[in-house]
Design a protein around this motif. Structure first.
Motif, PDB file in Angstrom:
ATOM      1  N   ILE A 293       3.838   0.287  -0.679  1.00  0.00           N
ATOM      2  CA  ILE A 293       3.463   1.682  -0.963  1.00  0.00           C
ATOM      3  C   ILE A 293       3.818   2.037  -2.401  1.00  0.00           C
ATOM      4  N   LYS A 294       4.992   1.596  -2.861  1.00  0.00           N
ATOM      5  CA  LYS A 294       5.411   1.866  -4.241  1.00  0.00           C
ATOM      6  C   LYS A 294       4.460   1.186  -5.229  1.00  0.00           C
ATOM      7  N   ARG A 295       4.112  -0.062  -4.951  1.00  0.00           N
ATOM      8  CA  ARG A 295       3.215  -0.810  -5.847  1.00  0.00           C
ATOM      9  C   ARG A 295       1.830  -0.185  -5.880  1.00  0.00           C
ATOM     10  N   LYS A 296       1.341   0.265  -4.733  1.00  0.00           N
ATOM     11  CA  LYS A 296       0.033   0.931  -4.682  1.00  0.00           C
ATOM     12  C   LYS A 296       0.035   2.185  -5.544  1.00  0.00           C
ATOM     13  N   ALA A 297       1.125   2.939  -5.503  1.00  0.00           N
ATOM     14  CA  ALA A 297       1.236   4.145  -6.326  1.00  0.00           C
ATOM     15  C   ALA A 297       1.209   3.785  -7.815  1.00  0.00           C
ATOM     16  N   GLU A 298       1.869   2.692  -8.187  1.00  0.00           N
ATOM     17  CA  GLU A 298       1.860   2.238  -9.581  1.00  0.00           C
ATOM     18  C   GLU A 298       0.457   1.839 -10.019  1.00  0.00           C
ATOM     19  N   ILE A 299      -0.253   1.130  -9.167  1.00  0.00           N
ATOM     20  CA  ILE A 299      -1.623   0.699  -9.483  1.00  0.00           C
ATOM     21  C   ILE A 299      -2.543   1.902  -9.609  1.00  0.00           C
ATOM     22  N   ASP A 300      -2.422   2.852  -8.700  1.00  0.00           N
ATOM     23  CA  ASP A 300      -3.251   4.060  -8.760  1.00  0.00           C
ATOM     24  C   ASP A 300      -2.988   4.832 -10.051  1.00  0.00           C
ATOM     25  N   SER A 301      -1.734   4.902 -10.460  1.00  0.00           N
ATOM     26  CA  SER A 301      -1.370   5.596 -11.687  1.00  0.00           C
ATOM     27  C   SER A 301      -1.988   4.896 -12.896  1.00  0.00           C
ATOM     28  N   ALA A 302      -1.932   3.572 -12.924  1.00  0.00           N
ATOM     29  CA  ALA A 302      -2.515   2.809 -14.029  1.00  0.00           C
ATOM     30  C   ALA A 302      -4.030   2.996 -14.072  1.00  0.00           C
ATOM     31  N   ASP A 303      -4.675   3.017 -12.926  1.00  0.00           N
ATOM     32  CA  ASP A 303      -6.125   3.244 -12.865  1.00  0.00           C
ATOM     33  C   ASP A 303      -6.480   4.627 -13.406  1.00  0.00           C
ATOM     34  N   GLU A 304      -5.689   5.615 -13.069  1.00  0.00           N
ATOM     35  CA  GLU A 304      -5.944   6.978 -13.542  1.00  0.00           C
ATOM     36  C   GLU A 304      -5.791   7.052 -15.061  1.00  0.00           C
ATOM     37  N   LYS A 305      -4.769   6.388 -15.597  1.00  0.00           N
ATOM     38  CA  LYS A 305      -4.578   6.363 -17.048  1.00  0.00           C
ATOM     39  C   LYS A 305      -5.756   5.692 -17.740  1.00  0.00           C
ATOM     40  N   ALA A 306      -6.225   4.592 -17.182  1.00  0.00           N
ATOM     41  CA  ALA A 306      -7.356   3.871 -17.773  1.00  0.00           C
ATOM     42  C   ALA A 306      -8.603   4.739 -17.786  1.00  0.00           C
ATOM     43  N   THR A 307      -8.840   5.458 -16.716  1.00  0.00           N
ATOM     44  CA  THR A 307      -9.993   6.342 -16.635  1.00  0.00           C
ATOM     45  C   THR A 307      -9.884   7.464 -17.673  1.00  0.00           C
ATOM     46  N   ASP A 308      -8.689   8.029 -17.801  1.00  0.00           N
ATOM     47  CA  ASP A 308      -8.470   9.083 -18.791  1.00  0.00           C
ATOM     48  C   ASP A 308      -8.708   8.562 -20.202  1.00  0.00           C
TER      49      ASP A 308
END
Length: 59
Positions: free
Chosen positions: A9-24
């Motif tokens: 769950i922690k790793r998924k949150a990290e990946i989602d955060s990185a994806d959001e940054k990339a999109t931004d």
């Protein structure tokens, strides 16, 4: 919840955060690339201009 589930769950949150940054950043780059080259060259450093060229910005 066991240890592996918590870590997943922690790793998924990290990946989602990185994806959001990339999109931004994609959004920011698309808008910056609309500016004239001369204007960008005055404001941005050469390494930043090289990154923009890598993604299709041309003079």
């Amino acid at each position: 919840m066991n240890k592996w589930e918590k870590l997943a769950i922690k790793r998924k949150a990290e990946i989602d955060s990185a994806d959001e940054k990339a999109t931004d950043l994609d959004t920011i780059v698309q808008e910056v690339m609309k500016l004239p080259y001369g204007q960008l060259k005055r404001v941005l450093t050469e390494p930043v201009m090289e990154v923009l060229k890598k993604y299709g910005y041309t003079e």
